[in-house]
Design a protein around this motif. Structure first.
Motif, PDB file in Angstrom:
ATOM      1  N   ARG A  90       0.831  -1.208   0.000  1.00 50.31           N
ATOM      2  CA  ARG A  90       0.000   0.000   0.000  1.00 50.31           C
ATOM      3  C   ARG A  90       0.870   1.264   0.000  1.00 50.31           C
ATOM      4  NH1 ARG A  90      -5.290  -1.531   1.063  1.00 50.31           N
ATOM      5  NH2 ARG A  90      -5.483  -3.561   2.080  1.00 50.31           N
ATOM      6  N   ALA A  91       1.992   1.194   0.709  1.00 48.93           N
ATOM      7  CA  ALA A  91       2.871   2.369   0.738  1.00 48.93           C
ATOM      8  C   ALA A  91       3.364   2.724  -0.661  1.00 48.93           C
ATOM      9  CB  ALA A  91       4.047   2.111   1.670  1.00 48.93           C
ATOM     10  N   LEU A  92       3.500   1.711  -1.511  1.00 44.43           N
ATOM     11  CA  LEU A  92       3.904   1.960  -2.895  1.00 44.43           C
ATOM     12  C   LEU A  92       2.715   2.230  -3.807  1.00 44.43           C
ATOM     13  CD1 LEU A  92       6.710  -0.722  -3.392  1.00 44.43           C
ATOM     14  CD2 LEU A  92       6.971   1.731  -3.014  1.00 44.43           C
ATOM     15  N   GLY A  93       1.512   2.125  -3.260  1.00 43.92           N
ATOM     16  CA  GLY A  93       0.330   2.442  -4.044  1.00 43.92           C
ATOM     17  C   GLY A  93      -0.132   1.347  -4.979  1.00 43.92           C
ATOM     18  N   LEU A  94       0.248   0.105  -4.718  1.00 41.68           N
ATOM     19  CA  LEU A  94      -0.126  -0.963  -5.646  1.00 41.68           C
ATOM     20  C   LEU A  94      -1.631  -1.198  -5.688  1.00 41.68           C
ATOM     21  CD1 LEU A  94       2.684  -3.653  -5.172  1.00 41.68           C
ATOM     22  CD2 LEU A  94       2.627  -1.592  -6.581  1.00 41.68           C
ATOM     23  N   HIS A  95      -2.351  -0.714  -4.682  1.00 46.92           N
ATOM     24  CA  HIS A  95      -3.800  -0.880  -4.648  1.00 46.92           C
ATOM     25  C   HIS A  95      -4.524   0.256  -5.376  1.00 46.92           C
ATOM     26  CE1 HIS A  95      -2.800   1.925  -1.553  1.00 46.92           C
ATOM     27  NE2 HIS A  95      -4.039   2.096  -1.150  1.00 46.92           N
ATOM     28  N   ALA A 151       2.473   9.518  -6.705  1.00 46.40           N
ATOM     29  CA  ALA A 151       3.574   9.801  -5.775  1.00 46.40           C
ATOM     30  C   ALA A 151       4.728   8.820  -5.898  1.00 46.40           C
ATOM     31  CB  ALA A 151       3.085   9.845  -4.323  1.00 46.40           C
ATOM     32  N   SER A 152       4.710   7.956  -6.912  1.00 40.98           N
ATOM     33  CA  SER A 152       5.782   6.983  -7.077  1.00 40.98           C
ATOM     34  C   SER A 152       6.344   7.059  -8.489  1.00 40.98           C
ATOM     35  CB  SER A 152       5.252   5.573  -6.817  1.00 40.98           C
ATOM     36  OG  SER A 152       6.236   4.601  -7.100  1.00 40.98           O
TER      37      SER A 152
END
Length: 998
Positions: free
Chosen positions: A757-762, A788-789
């Motif tokens: 989730r921190a990497l935004g994969l969701h 943001a990535s």
């Protein structure tokens, strides 16, 4: 500075003593010729909020309880509409101030009225309680009998002089919290009540006070030695062995030994002047020899489970039928051992283990895990004032269960830290019963035990221990002693949600290293409590669903069977991994190698059969003659020469080991083991004519038509396939996290779902960089990345068509240095929900993931889409089928869509989106919509067991790396949807919102 002690003596429920008034513990027997009266049934019940809210007048004869509620006994009052259950794993749900408990102490007053049978002989009698949680005070006809603690242990009171022929009044006051609660922090629901049997037992003059059956076996001579100690003296007869001897007399005769695989029991009778007790005795010897745990001279390999007593409607109040059902399921899934976590089970369960054949590690009713939260300060097992209570618990377990051949180890308890109290328990048990080894996991020095036990050691550490190369202890004497011990994983492979992964790798270590003698999967059953929604739908509740102040969520649902005892995919996988016969095929040589992995039994009880399939269709089958191999023996057996082997298509051999005759635990034909392997050379089918290639062409409405496909010209998105509405496909990397993705903070993967989730994969964004038409191909270049990535996946979709087939080739290239594995990598598309049935050629029939695919067989399978879903108590990623060559999704009229993979793919179809699956807390939160969401994955990440154990092994981690794959779509049959006949509601080509997960 020490806190001042409370004024005056502590009340009995806070006193550290085990209780008052009880008779010495003794062996349990199911029946004898002494009269018994069950006091189960309807009792009167009153619940009070505190221990002292009501006086003791209710215990006096003549008390008017007509206004009280009626409560069934055995039961937990929290499951009968009085208060609520609560779940914590480690933390005490009350302040840690031993031995004090809160003033808010739910207290249940119970009354039972009964008459004696007309032919009751009078004289001595005992009142027996087999389980009361957590502390009780007992009166009979107004006379106090005593108090007791030790919730899952028996207690008896002498009552002969108090009984009346008519109008007996039994009064029992039960407190939820007591000093005993500090010893019973056992990772389960806190549920008070009289939850096991209450029985009145006649004790005639000269009746058996206690007895101890010693039945050893000498594997060198084949003789068993029988010695029965009894108070008072009597006789023992074993008709089948021609024995009729006095108690205290030892005799050796040739016998067949008892084992979990061959549970040979002899009917016997113990007789004294006042009582006759039928016995079923088994001859066996358990010992640690040369660093190996052996039974009857042979190494034991535990293929075990940890078993809590649980039922979704009755909690720990189990009936005999449910206990038998548990054991039948275990035996049918190749389980051969049970650790009775973390307390002795109902005594009848051990009778069933004797009968059906299961190795048992019998564990004391003891766990103080909550003291971990306060640095183990004031831990009762390291405080001598608690030692009498600990010894009392040890004695009540050993004396009750000492005559069961299935019990092969005594366990001091679980997760209690270390302390002198444990040493005292071990010393007492050794004196009383030196014939069984002692187990306890929580002391790495192993100073009090005979086996080295660990929980959740990962594969690498387990292998080091197997080599006797584990990290040394500081004390060289203790280190040498521990290295000489056998090793058991008392808990491993935490079976929470989707998983556990890595079972096969553990099993290979157990089979490779003699010291590694298997283990016990945590655990047998999900502890979900059955509840219903207002509209009548059933679901299973877990921690937090009852308004608990503290709770540990669905960590209570970590079993191999669901709460209703439906086997989970994890149990099916476990059965395959631990099968006691290894079958390996060699198609090139036309041979099958069969190895007997049983500890004791030969293969005479099994029949072997082979089948040969081409493209999932059976072409031939027959028996396979395998010799009656002894334990550890192997043989090569020739396969038949088949004309069908030259038939075009993908050929597969399957060889199965089946029960040749009915057994006590399964009928003849029950499958014990199997293997599957590809034919030596697949004969390719002649490829059907596919038709001429199509050229993309633009049409009105901003669309591009390519063969059966209609695309959005601006985005390159497929809108219709031969008139069937389609949403997607898009590149997808997200899955609804499984419990093991949300694993413990201390684990090497941390909380993997948090890192994802921190990497935004969701929440990935899809940018279209280029849509181009060239020759016969429509090419769409995209970049998939999170806000943001700067990490991204570049994907090129190349569409082509021939005849009625639409092919998509995908090339994926990661950008950046990805610090985590991907959850999945593949395509997600939405289809009409009318496609309600799936057929596929590939792995099945159940779900599989990279590290849980041993039980997946190649074949042709068919299932309603609804049945593809695995109903984990907390919804999560589920339902993938492995190695799928092609899949069909069909409407009721037989029309539908066919999907072929290059190479094979992971296939998942569900009537809700990943977002909806992820947000659901219970199964009833999932409601089928108007879109069928289909995942065609090139690769998926393993599931591991990191909810409480090691994570995904390196070979099953899905690293972000270049990938290429292709799928081909083709519609079949009639009755297709067209743009003008779409079901009402939102159009498939409308912009996606968050609820659609696109």
């Amino acid at each position: 500075m020490h806190e001042a002690p409370p004024p005056g003596p502590l009340p009995y429920y806070e006193d550290v003593s085990p209780g008052t008034g009880a008779l010495p513990p003794r062996a349990w027997t199911a029946v004898s010729d002494a009269r018994r009266v069950s006091l189960a049934g309807a009792w009167r019940f009153r619940l009070s909020p505190t221990a002292q809210a009501e006086d003791e007048s209710f215990a006096r004869p003549g008390f008017d309880c007509s206004h009280w509620d009626v409560l069934p006994v055995p039961s937990h009052w929290t499951l009968q509409g009085h208060g609520s259950p609560a779940y914590t794993n480690i933390r005490y749900p009350f302040p840690v101030d031993p031995p004090r408990v809160p003033t808010e102490n739910p207290t249940g007053d119970h009354l039972r009225f009964f008459d004696l049978p007309d032919d009751w002989p009078g004289g001595a009698a005992v009142l027996r309680f087999d389980g009361v949680d957590s502390c009780a005070r007992v009166w009979l006809n107004g006379e106090e009998l005593g108090t007791f603690k030790g919730s899952r242990l028996p207690v008896e009171f002498e009552v002969g002089e108090v009984l009346r022929p008519r109008g007996n009044v039994l009064a029992v006051r039960v407190h939820q919290w007591s000093s005993g609660s500090y010893l019973e922090d056992q990772d389960m629901w806190w549920m008070p009540g009289i939850f096991r049997d209450v029985t009145l037992i006649e004790r005639p003059e000269g009746a058996v006070a206690d007895f101890f059956v010693h039945c050893s076996y000498d594997h060198l001579t084949g003789e068993g030695t029988l010695l029965v100690e009894c108070d008072p003296q009597g006789t023992v007869s074993v008709p089948e062995l021609g024995l009729d001897i006095a108690t205290g007399q030892s005799v050796s005769v040739p016998v067949e030994p008892w084992s979990a695989e061959v549970p040979r029991l002899y009917d016997a009778e113990l007789a004294t002047e006042g009582e006759r007790i039928p016995l079923r005795i088994g001859f066996r010897t358990v010992a640690v020899e040369d660093g190996v745990l052996k039974a009857n001279g042979r190494r034991i390999l535990f293929r075990g489970v940890n078993r809590h007593e649980f039922d979704p409607d009755h909690g720990r109040a189990l009936d005999l039928e449910t206990m038998r059902r548990d054991l039948l399921l275990m035996k049918q899934h190749n389980v051969n051992a049970v650790r009775t976590s973390h307390y002795p089970p109902h005594p009848a369960f051990l009778d069933l283990c004797d009968e059906l054949g299961v190795w048992v590690v019998d564990e004391c009713d003891l766990e103080t895990h909550g003291f971990l939260e306060v640095g183990w300060r004031r831990n009762p097992v390291d405080d001598e004032q608690w030692t009498p209570a600990l010894l009392d618990r040890a004695a009540r377990m050993v004396e009750r269960d000492k005559n069961h051949p299935s019990v092969v180890m005594w366990s001091l308890g679980n997760e209690c830290g270390t302390g002198s109290g444990l040493s005292a328990m071990a010393a007492w048990i050794r004196r009383r019963d030196p014939s069984r080894p002692i187990h306890y996991e929580g002391d790495r020095s192993c100073r009090d035990v005979d086996v080295y036990s660990r929980m959740y050691a990962d594969h690498a550490e387990t292998e080091a221990i197997g080599r006797r190369e584990e990290d040394p202890l500081e004390d060289p004497t203790l280190d040498a002693r521990r290295r000489a011990m056998p090793f058991v994983l008392c808990e491993y492979a935490h079976a929470m949600g989707n998983g556990p992964g890595g079972l096969a790798e553990y099993q290979r270590l157990f089979e490779t290293y003699e010291r590694c003698q298997g283990g016990f999967v945590w655990e047998w059953i999900d502890h979900g409590l059955r509840r219903r929604t207002p509209d009548g739908r059933t679901y299973f509740a877990y921690g937090g669903d009852f308004g608990e102040e503290l709770h540990d969520g669905n960590f209570v649902c970590d079993g191999l069977v669901f709460p209703d005892r439906t086997p989970s995919p994890g149990l099916v996988e476990f059965k395959k991994v631990i099968e006691p016969v290894r079958i390996a095929g060699d198609a090139a040589r036309g041979l099958v190698t069969v190895t007997n992995l049983h500890d004791v039994a030969d293969l005479s009880g099994l029949a072997f059969r082979w089948t040969y399939e081409v493209d999932g269709e059976r072409t031939d089958a027959g028996p396979l003659k395998v010799p009656a191999l002894g334990p550890g023996e192997s043989a090569e057996v020739e396969l038949p020469v088949l004309a069908a082997a030259s038939r075009p298509g993908e050929g597969w051999w399957t060889v199965r080991a089946l029960l040749a005759e009915d057994t006590a635990w399964a009928p003849s034909g029950h499958e014990v083991a199997w293997t599957q392997f590809a034919a030596e050379h697949a004969v390719p089918r002649a490829r059907a004519a596919e038709g001429a290639p199509h050229t993309p062409r633009r049409v009105e409405g901003g669309l591009v038509v390519l063969g059966p496909g209609t695309f959005d010209a601006a985005t390159g998105t497929l809108r219709y396939l031969d008139g069937t509405a389609v949403r997607g496909p898009q590149l997808d990397v997200w899955r609804a996290p499984v419990d093991n993705d949300m694993g413990s903070e201390w684990h090497q993967d941390g909380r993997l779902d948090n890192r994802w989730r921190a990497l935004g994969l969701h929440r990935m964004h899809h940018r279209v960089d280029r849509v181009s038409v060239g020759g016969d191909t429509l090419t769409v270049a995209t970049r998939v990345a999170a806000a943001a990535s700067d990490l991204a996946l570049r994907a090129v979709f190349s569409w082509s068509a021939t005849g009625d087939r639409l092919r998509l080739a995908v090339e994926v290239e990661p950008e950046g240095d990805w610090p985590v594995p991907l959850p999945r990598l593949g395509l997600r598309l939405g289809l009409p929900a009318a496609l309600e049935t799936a057929e596929w050629f590939g792995g099945g029939p159940g779900e599989a993931y990279p590290d849980t695919r041993q039980a997946s067989r190649i074949g042709r399978w068919r299932s309603p889409v609804a049945d593809l879903q695995t109903p984990y108590v907390r919804p999560q990623e589920n339902g993938a089928r492995a190695d799928v060559r092609w899949a069909r999704l069909l409407r009721a009229d037989g029309s539908g869509l066919r999907i072929e993979g290059e190479p094979s793919f992971w296939f998942t179809a569900r009537p809700w989106s990943t977002r909806e699956l992820e947000q659901a807390r219970h199964t009833h939160d999932l409601v089928a919509g108007e879109t069928l969401w289909v995942h065609l994955d090139h690769a998926v990440h393993g599931v591991g067991t990191a909810a409480c154990g090691p994570g995904v092994l390196p070979q099953y981690r899905l690293a972000a790396a270049p990938a290429a794959f292709a799928v081909t779509f083709r519609t079949e049959g009639g009755g297709r949807e067209t743009p003008s006949t779409l079901r009402s509601g939102r159009r498939p080509d409308a912009p996606a919102d968050e609820g659609d997960d696109l």
